[in-house]
Design a protein around this motif. Structure first.
Motif, PDB file in Angstrom:
ATOM      1  N   ASP A 214     -98.669  73.232  49.829  1.00  0.00           N
ATOM      2  CA  ASP A 214     -98.045  74.548  49.987  1.00  0.00           C
ATOM      3  C   ASP A 214     -96.677  74.430  50.654  1.00  0.00           C
ATOM      4  O   ASP A 214     -95.712  75.110  50.255  1.00  0.00           O
ATOM      5  CB  ASP A 214     -98.953  75.464  50.817  1.00  0.00           C
ATOM      6  CG  ASP A 214    -100.143  75.980  50.030  1.00  0.00           C
ATOM      7  OD1 ASP A 214    -100.110  75.919  48.789  1.00  0.00           O
ATOM      8  OD2 ASP A 214    -101.110  76.455  50.660  1.00  0.00           O
ATOM      9  N   GLU A 215     -96.583  73.552  51.656  1.00  0.00           N
ATOM     10  CA  GLU A 215     -95.290  73.345  52.319  1.00  0.00           C
ATOM     11  C   GLU A 215     -94.262  72.784  51.345  1.00  0.00           C
ATOM     12  O   GLU A 215     -93.110  73.239  51.298  1.00  0.00           O
ATOM     13  CB  GLU A 215     -95.458  72.371  53.489  1.00  0.00           C
ATOM     14  CG  GLU A 215     -96.210  72.904  54.683  1.00  0.00           C
ATOM     15  CD  GLU A 215     -96.315  71.862  55.779  1.00  0.00           C
ATOM     16  OE1 GLU A 215     -95.507  70.901  55.767  1.00  0.00           O
ATOM     17  OE2 GLU A 215     -97.203  71.993  56.647  1.00  0.00           O
ATOM     18  N   ARG A 216     -94.657  71.805  50.566  1.00  0.00           N
ATOM     19  CA  ARG A 216     -93.737  71.166  49.635  1.00  0.00           C
ATOM     20  C   ARG A 216     -93.279  72.154  48.556  1.00  0.00           C
ATOM     21  O   ARG A 216     -92.108  72.155  48.148  1.00  0.00           O
ATOM     22  CB  ARG A 216     -94.402  69.943  48.997  1.00  0.00           C
ATOM     23  CG  ARG A 216     -94.810  68.868  49.998  1.00  0.00           C
ATOM     24  CD  ARG A 216     -95.501  67.710  49.306  1.00  0.00           C
ATOM     25  NE  ARG A 216     -94.565  66.959  48.489  1.00  0.00           N
ATOM     26  CZ  ARG A 216     -94.907  66.307  47.386  1.00  0.00           C
ATOM     27  NH1 ARG A 216     -96.157  66.334  46.957  1.00  0.00           N
ATOM     28  NH2 ARG A 216     -94.009  65.620  46.711  1.00  0.00           N
ATOM     29  N   ILE A 217     -94.201  72.955  48.072  1.00  0.00           N
ATOM     30  CA  ILE A 217     -93.868  73.942  47.039  1.00  0.00           C
ATOM     31  C   ILE A 217     -92.866  74.961  47.584  1.00  0.00           C
ATOM     32  O   ILE A 217     -91.904  75.340  46.897  1.00  0.00           O
ATOM     33  CB  ILE A 217     -95.161  74.630  46.550  1.00  0.00           C
ATOM     34  CG1 ILE A 217     -95.983  73.631  45.724  1.00  0.00           C
ATOM     35  CG2 ILE A 217     -94.841  75.877  45.726  1.00  0.00           C
ATOM     36  CD1 ILE A 217     -97.415  74.050  45.512  1.00  0.00           C
ATOM     37  N   ALA A 218     -93.074  75.380  48.828  1.00  0.00           N
ATOM     38  CA  ALA A 218     -92.150  76.346  49.435  1.00  0.00           C
ATOM     39  C   ALA A 218     -90.755  75.747  49.590  1.00  0.00           C
ATOM     40  O   ALA A 218     -89.743  76.418  49.334  1.00  0.00           O
ATOM     41  CB  ALA A 218     -92.693  76.798  50.788  1.00  0.00           C
ATOM     42  N   LYS A 219     -90.692  74.473  49.981  1.00  0.00           N
ATOM     43  CA  LYS A 219     -89.382  73.830  50.145  1.00  0.00           C
ATOM     44  C   LYS A 219     -88.643  73.717  48.823  1.00  0.00           C
ATOM     45  O   LYS A 219     -87.410  73.735  48.787  1.00  0.00           O
ATOM     46  CB  LYS A 219     -89.570  72.437  50.767  1.00  0.00           C
ATOM     47  CG  LYS A 219     -89.944  72.460  52.245  1.00  0.00           C
ATOM     48  CD  LYS A 219     -90.095  71.062  52.796  1.00  0.00           C
ATOM     49  CE  LYS A 219     -90.469  71.081  54.276  1.00  0.00           C
ATOM     50  NZ  LYS A 219     -90.674  69.709  54.822  1.00  0.00           N
ATOM     51  N   ARG A 220     -89.384  73.602  47.728  1.00  0.00           N
ATOM     52  CA  ARG A 220     -88.756  73.506  46.407  1.00  0.00           C
ATOM     53  C   ARG A 220     -88.510  74.889  45.797  1.00  0.00           C
ATOM     54  O   ARG A 220     -87.972  74.978  44.693  1.00  0.00           O
ATOM     55  CB  ARG A 220     -89.639  72.673  45.465  1.00  0.00           C
ATOM     56  CG  ARG A 220     -89.910  71.244  45.952  1.00  0.00           C
ATOM     57  CD  ARG A 220     -88.964  70.237  45.383  1.00  0.00           C
ATOM     58  NE  ARG A 220     -89.333  69.811  44.059  1.00  0.00           N
ATOM     59  CZ  ARG A 220     -90.114  68.759  43.776  1.00  0.00           C
ATOM     60  NH1 ARG A 220     -90.648  68.032  44.747  1.00  0.00           N
ATOM     61  NH2 ARG A 220     -90.363  68.429  42.518  1.00  0.00           N
ATOM     62  N   GLY A 221     -88.933  75.948  46.489  1.00  0.00           N
ATOM     63  CA  GLY A 221     -88.726  77.298  45.983  1.00  0.00           C
ATOM     64  C   GLY A 221     -89.545  77.616  44.744  1.00  0.00           C
ATOM     65  O   GLY A 221     -89.114  78.381  43.884  1.00  0.00           O
ATOM     66  N   LEU A 222     -90.765  77.069  44.661  1.00  0.00           N
ATOM     67  CA  LEU A 222     -91.590  77.225  43.465  1.00  0.00           C
ATOM     68  C   LEU A 222     -92.798  78.129  43.685  1.00  0.00           C
ATOM     69  O   LEU A 222     -93.741  78.116  42.879  1.00  0.00           O
ATOM     70  CB  LEU A 222     -92.069  75.844  42.982  1.00  0.00           C
ATOM     71  CG  LEU A 222     -90.989  74.907  42.437  1.00  0.00           C
ATOM     72  CD1 LEU A 222     -91.541  73.506  42.254  1.00  0.00           C
ATOM     73  CD2 LEU A 222     -90.432  75.442  41.114  1.00  0.00           C
ATOM     74  N   GLN A 223     -92.786  78.913  44.764  1.00  0.00           N
ATOM     75  CA  GLN A 223     -93.961  79.732  45.080  1.00  0.00           C
ATOM     76  C   GLN A 223     -94.327  80.690  43.955  1.00  0.00           C
ATOM     77  O   GLN A 223     -95.511  81.032  43.777  1.00  0.00           O
ATOM     78  CB  GLN A 223     -93.734  80.548  46.356  1.00  0.00           C
ATOM     79  CG  GLN A 223     -93.374  79.737  47.579  1.00  0.00           C
ATOM     80  CD  GLN A 223     -91.874  79.691  47.802  1.00  0.00           C
ATOM     81  OE1 GLN A 223     -91.111  79.394  46.881  1.00  0.00           O
ATOM     82  NE2 GLN A 223     -91.442  79.991  49.025  1.00  0.00           N
ATOM     83  N   ASP A 224     -93.336  81.158  43.191  1.00  0.00           N
ATOM     84  CA  ASP A 224     -93.614  82.110  42.119  1.00  0.00           C
ATOM     85  C   ASP A 224     -94.202  81.446  40.882  1.00  0.00           C
ATOM     86  O   ASP A 224     -94.750  82.132  40.007  1.00  0.00           O
ATOM     87  CB  ASP A 224     -92.319  82.848  41.716  1.00  0.00           C
ATOM     88  CG  ASP A 224     -91.796  83.752  42.821  1.00  0.00           C
ATOM     89  OD1 ASP A 224     -92.601  84.118  43.707  1.00  0.00           O
ATOM     90  OD2 ASP A 224     -90.590  84.081  42.806  1.00  0.00           O
ATOM     91  N   ARG A 225     -94.096  80.128  40.810  1.00  0.00           N
ATOM     92  CA  ARG A 225     -94.571  79.425  39.621  1.00  0.00           C
ATOM     93  C   ARG A 225     -95.794  78.544  39.883  1.00  0.00           C
ATOM     94  O   ARG A 225     -96.540  78.242  38.942  1.00  0.00           O
ATOM     95  CB  ARG A 225     -93.455  78.551  39.032  1.00  0.00           C
ATOM     96  CG  ARG A 225     -92.373  79.327  38.301  1.00  0.00           C
ATOM     97  CD  ARG A 225     -91.521  78.387  37.465  1.00  0.00           C
ATOM     98  NE  ARG A 225     -90.553  79.104  36.651  1.00  0.00           N
ATOM     99  CZ  ARG A 225     -90.807  79.596  35.438  1.00  0.00           C
ATOM    100  NH1 ARG A 225     -92.019  79.454  34.922  1.00  0.00           N
ATOM    101  NH2 ARG A 225     -89.871  80.227  34.756  1.00  0.00           N
ATOM    102  N   VAL A 226     -95.992  78.102  41.119  1.00  0.00           N
ATOM    103  CA  VAL A 226     -97.048  77.144  41.419  1.00  0.00           C
ATOM    104  C   VAL A 226     -97.948  77.689  42.520  1.00  0.00           C
ATOM    105  O   VAL A 226     -97.481  78.024  43.610  1.00  0.00           O
ATOM    106  CB  VAL A 226     -96.469  75.780  41.856  1.00  0.00           C
ATOM    107  CG1 VAL A 226     -97.605  74.788  42.131  1.00  0.00           C
ATOM    108  CG2 VAL A 226     -95.525  75.228  40.791  1.00  0.00           C
TER     109      VAL A 226
END
Length: 406
Positions: A214-226
């Motif tokens: 979840d932390e990594r996804i947030a850093k990549r700005g992918l929360q809306d897709r992943v």
């Protein structure tokens, strides 16, 4: 005097390399000519090992190394395990070893009866140890499965990135595709698919993995897709256009194979595509050794293609592509072992010396299973319908090249 079953077994079995056994009273006995393999000397500090190791080689040798009652005096642990790997067929031909293998095979359905509750316990045993532990030896993307090595001089990071692209290319992705990642780990595959324009649901049973993913996804700005969930694959509801599973099938267990592939079929859309990447074995169905079951992967098993494909056939899925990777995991495990050794002091500070010796044995023994044994990796591409994919594999190479530009 302790009963010595070990030296007679080694005398019959060592054909390549040389293994010298030093007993607790200081006597040394060498086995093998030394040709074609490493020269290794080990010392046994407990006389009971002379009888115990031949009756359960992996379990007793592994525990003895962990406890310090078996020490490598000449060569390295990898050399010691390489000698056994190189002489694997001779050991397997021994009547006592054949007898115990038969017993293990008969018990494997119980050992691999991985219910949802038992699966959660098995996952916590290994994957919830500590994210910091895995940072010590994995690549920066925390990919805990076999890398793809078109060239042996690649870096571990490049090999793992190549693996992700190679697998994604087989899915024939399209913008907006709904993708399920079964056993998503720390999220690297899910993030690559998200960046490729897909909407991804990743499922894991590890709380540690989900928190960091979840932390990594947030850093990549992918929360809306992943989205990462703590969820058993049996509880997921579809449909999905694509399903991918990398390094999770080894934890399913033979009794659940029909349910696993039946679930994939049930979750896929009519024109959907699935890709399952797993460790496998060259020979027929077998069983996981006792040391690995006890200390590393309870409930785990590396299947034969024959038993895997039989379950796929029963599910009604099409097998549209099969690829076998032979030495790729040997290269990956060697790099992991080197990185763990370089960071061993940090691991010891997290755990203790016995844990470090266990982890060394795990990584080295696993490497030898691929380098000198019968282990490999396979990838199965599966569909519901016969016409879900092009008739040639050309699209895979084109997609792989396109993914390299992301």
């Amino acid at each position: 005097m302790a009963l010595d079953l070990l030296n007679p077994l080694l005398a019959r079995s060592i054909k390549r390399g040389r293994l010298t056994i030093v007993t607790p009273d200081g006597r040394a006995r060498a086995h093998g000519s030394g040709e074609g393999g490493p020269l290794v000397t080990v010392k046994l500090h407990d006389p009971r090992l002379l009888a115990a190791i031949p009756l359960a080689p992996e379990l007793r040798a592994g525990e003895a190394y962990m406890d310090g009652t078996l020490t490598v005096e000449e060569g390295t642990l990898r050399d010691f395990l390489a000698v056994f790997g190189m002489n694997r067929q001779s050991f397997r031909a021994d009547s006592t070893q054949r007898y115990f293998r038969t017993l293990y095979k008969k018990a494997r359905r119980f050992q691999q009866a991985n219910s949802p509750l038992r699966s959660r316990t098995n996952v916590a045993h290994h994957y919830d140890l500590s994210n910091d532990l895995y940072r010590l030896f994995l690549d920066r993307g925390l990919n805990y499965s076999c890398g793809y090595w078109p060239s042996e001089d690649m870096s571990l990071e490049d090999a793992q990135t190549a693996k992700l692209r190679h697998i994604a290319a087989k899915l024939r992705l399209f913008d907006g595709a709904r993708v399920l990642d079964i056993g998503c780990g720390w999220g690297s595959m899910a993030m690559l698919l998200g960046e490729a324009g897909c909407n991804v649901v990743g499922v894991t049973l590890s709380k540690e993995q989900k928190a960091l993913a979840d932390e990594r996804i947030a850093k990549r700005g992918l929360q809306d897709r992943v989205e990462i969930r703590i969820q058993d694959y049996r509880e997921v509801e579809g449909p999905f256009d694509r399903i991918v599973s990398v390094g999770m099938f080894e934890h399913v267990g033979v009794p659940q194979y029909d349910a696993f592939f039946g679930k994939i079929r049930g979750l896929l859309t009519d024109d959907g595509v699935a890709l399952v990447h797993s460790i496998g074995r060259k020979g027929g169905p077998s069983a996981t050794d006792a040391w690995t079951r006890k200390y590393i992967f309870p409930g785990g098993y590396s299947p034969a293609l024959s038993e895997t494909l039989a379950a796929v056939e029963r599910s009604g899925l099409w097998v549209t592509d099969v690829e076998v990777w032979r030495m790729h995991y040997a290269h990956t495990l060697k790099r992991w072992g080197e990185r763990f050794e370089a960071n061993r002091d940090k691991a010891q500070a997290m755990f203790d010396e016995r844990f470090c010796r266990m982890w060394e044995f795990y990584l080295a023994a696993s490497e030898m299973a691929f380098r000198h044994g019968s282990h490999m990796n396979f990838q199965l591409q599966l569909t519901r319908e016969v016409d879900a994919l092009p008739l040639s594999r050309d699209y895979m190479g084109e997609a792989e090249a396109a993914l390299a530009t992301l």
